[in-house]
Each structure stands twice: as C-alpha cells, then as structure tokens.
Design an enzyme around this catalytic site. Structure first.
Site, PDB file in Angstrom:
ATOM      1  CB  SER A   1      -2.589  52.981  15.700  1.00  0.00           C
ATOM      2  OG  SER A   1      -3.527  53.952  15.293  1.00  0.00           O
TER       3      SER A   1
ATOM      4  CE1 TYR B   1       1.013  51.680  16.402  1.00  0.00           C
ATOM      5  CE2 TYR B   1       0.806  51.974  14.033  1.00  0.00           C
ATOM      6  CZ  TYR B   1       0.921  51.142  15.127  1.00  0.00           C
ATOM      7  OH  TYR B   1       0.953  49.778  14.939  1.00  0.00           O
ATOM      8  N   GLY B   2       0.549  58.345  17.071  1.00  0.00           N
ATOM      9  CA  GLY B   2       0.896  59.748  16.823  1.00  0.00           C
ATOM     10  C   GLY B   2       1.957  60.333  17.730  1.00  0.00           C
TER      11      GLY B   2
ATOM     12  CB  CYS C   1      -1.754  53.797  10.033  1.00  0.00           C
ATOM     13  SG  CYS C   1      -1.129  54.851  11.349  1.00  0.00           S
TER      14      CYS C   1
ATOM     15  CB  THR D   1       1.141  57.840  12.388  1.00  0.00           C
ATOM     16  OG1 THR D   1       0.045  58.747  12.520  1.00  0.00           O
ATOM     17  CG2 THR D   1       2.249  58.236  13.324  1.00  0.00           C
TER      18      THR D   1
ATOM     19  CB  CYS E   1      -5.212  60.976  10.992  1.00  0.00           C
ATOM     20  SG  CYS E   1      -5.553  59.746  12.284  1.00  0.00           S
TER      21      CYS E   1
HETATM   22  N1  DGL Z   1      -4.900  56.257  12.170  1.00  0.00           N
HETATM   23  C1  DGL Z   1      -3.573  56.745  12.402  1.00  0.00           C
HETATM   24  C2  DGL Z   1      -3.100  57.609  11.247  1.00  0.00           C
HETATM   25  O1  DGL Z   1      -3.629  57.505  10.157  1.00  0.00           O
HETATM   26  C3  DGL Z   1      -3.229  57.513  13.621  1.00  0.00           C
HETATM   27  C4  DGL Z   1      -3.797  57.479  14.927  1.00  0.00           C
HETATM   28  C5  DGL Z   1      -2.745  57.311  15.994  1.00  0.00           C
HETATM   29  O2  DGL Z   1      -2.470  56.154  16.279  1.00  0.00           O
HETATM   30  O3  DGL Z   1      -2.213  58.301  16.512  1.00  0.00           O
HETATM   31  O4  DGL Z   1      -2.193  58.380  11.384  1.00  0.00           O
END
Ligand code: DGL
Length: 273
Positions: A14, A45-46, A76, A78, A187
C-alpha cells in the site's frame, strides 16, 4: 519478451512498507530486476474491506503482468490476508505473500509458545495469522493487537516523536501483559519502527516479513530454475498511484538508496470476483 529467468520480479504494498521486503530481496538476490509498486493513493489498506482489496490487487497484478514480471510478491500483510489466495488462483505466475514464513518462524522461535502479533485491523480481523500459527502449533497462544494508527504514522513521513513512542507503548501493552517471548511484526511498515518496539518488549524475539520471505522467494526461484544468472547487478524501478515525488522522497529516506524517477500509475480497480 525476455527469457523466463530474465524477467523482473514485481513487488507491491500500500505504500513504503513493502520496501522493508524489497530491501531484503535486493540483498539476497542482487542479480534480479525488481519493479516496486506503492499504492499510495489507496493507503491505508488496513481499513479497507477484503472485497475492495481483492479488486485492487487484481488491478495491480494486471499492471505488473503488463510489465512482464515472472513472479509477484505481495509485500503487504493486509493484501496477503485479503487477496493472496485469489491472486494465486487466477494468475499463471507464482504469487508469494507474507505471513506463512513468519508464522512458521515465530513458532520455531517461541519457547513459551506465547506469541504476540502486531498488525493492521484488517489483518487481525482476518484471523489469517492465528490460523497459520495454529497449523504449525495448535497449542500456541496468540495475542493479536490491531494497531490502526501505526502504519499511517510511518507512511506520513513525519519524524518519529513522543506521540509515536506513546502509540507503540500502548499497542505493546497487551503483549507485556501476556508475557509473550516472540512478536510478529505483522505489517511490512513496522520494521521501520523496530527500534521503538524492541524497547517496549526487550526480551522478545521480533520476527519480520522481509528476511523470511526473501529466503522463500530465493528457494522458489531456484527450484523452478527461474533465478537469473549471477555476475550482473540487477535494476530496480518504482511506481506509485499517488504523488511520485513524495513517494520518492520518503522511500529514499527509508531505503537509503536512490530511487530514480518514480512512475505514476493508476491501476484502476479490477473486477471483484
Ligand atoms: N504494509 C501494510 C501491511 O503489511 C499495511 C499498511 C496499510 O496499508 O494499512 O499490512
């Protein structure tokens, strides 16, 4: 079209979080070429629904395939929770996500079998980590903490001040209460605040996606005969859906590497199936 092994590897997240994965991939696979897409227009994305994330992941994968990638890395958690199975079912190239390798590593590392998880709301709510950990050790206890403000604080690019320290202190409190000995940074943004997290759970082993997934990807490419010949230095290129200059500035700061020109790409939204 380049030969199979000579095609680039596509990586997406994201925002800047997946750079923690790319960083490990660049170190482990220096001859490979990489194309990284940061979906900064859609960040975070969360707080998105699994259905929306699947549709968006379809569109991003479509753009990466148009760049002739030989493999897609969903860097990612999420997006992995929401869309990995969907992408793997529909695409012809190997699609590798985070989570599986860290779940296994967490079970291997925990002596007390009390494992902590820090992740986005969507990842915690999906129950994916909890299921994967149970698949490796049905008796492991997982304390899962959703950290809705943490990835946005990192992605904002603001300096890490006392408010971020307080946030980390608050999110790690349940882990101290549960006396976990292993903490999954669930994350890909969180390794960027690993120093702050480590201070709050000093006796726990921190497990992050980058290192684990880089090992898995090197193995997969090797077994499938898709590793590029060594002896050359690979290229890397960046694209994002939001402001390319802002992404380049933030990314260079986190990666400590030049970014070159960041391409602006609007992948659209793929068909939700
Ligand atoms: N880097 C993303 C993950 O590993 C999440 C961050 C997001 O977009 O909320 O879940």
């Amino acid at each position: 079209m380049a030969g199979n092994a000579d095609r680039p590897i596509g990586v997406f997240d994201s925002g800047v979080g997946g750079l923690t994965v790319l960083d490990e991939l660049l170190a482990r696979l220096p001859s490979e070429d990489f194309i990284y897409f940061g979906d900064t227009e859609w960040f975070p994305y969360g707080d998105k629904s699994a259905e929306d994330l699947r549709a968006r992941a379809d569109a991003i994968a479509g753009w990466l395939l148009a760049q002739d990638v030989k493999m897609i890395v969903v860097a990612c958690n999420t997006a992995t929770a929401a869309a990995l199975a969907h992408l793997q079912t529909h695409l012809d190239v190997p699609v590798i996500g985070v989570m599986t390798a860290e779940s296994h590593a967490a079970v291997q590392s925990s002596r007390t079998r009390r494992i902590g998880l820090l992740a986005t709301e969507a990842t915690v709510a999906s129950g994916s980590y909890q299921r994967m950990i149970a698949a490796h050790d049905a008796g492991a206890e997982v304390t899962a903490v959703a950290c809705p403000r943490l990835a946005p604080a990192i992605q904002s690019g603001d300096p890490f001040d006392e408010s971020v320290v307080d946030m980390v202190r608050e999110y790690t409190q349940p882990l101290r209460d549960a006396d976990v000995d292993t903490v999954i940074l669930g994350c890909t943004h969180y390794p960027m605040v690993a120093k702050l997290i480590r201070r709050q759970v000093p006796d726990a082993t921190l497990i992050s996606s980058g290192e684990e997934i880089a090992r898995e990807i090197a193995d997969t490419l090797g077994r499938q005969g898709m590793l590029r010949d060594g002896g050359r230095e690979g290229h890397y290129a960046f694209a994002c859906s939001g402001d390319p200059d802002a992404f380049g500035t933030l990314g260079t700061r986190f990666m400590q590497m030049p970014f070159g020109d960041v391409q602006h790409v609007d992948p659209g939204v793929g068909p939700a199936t």
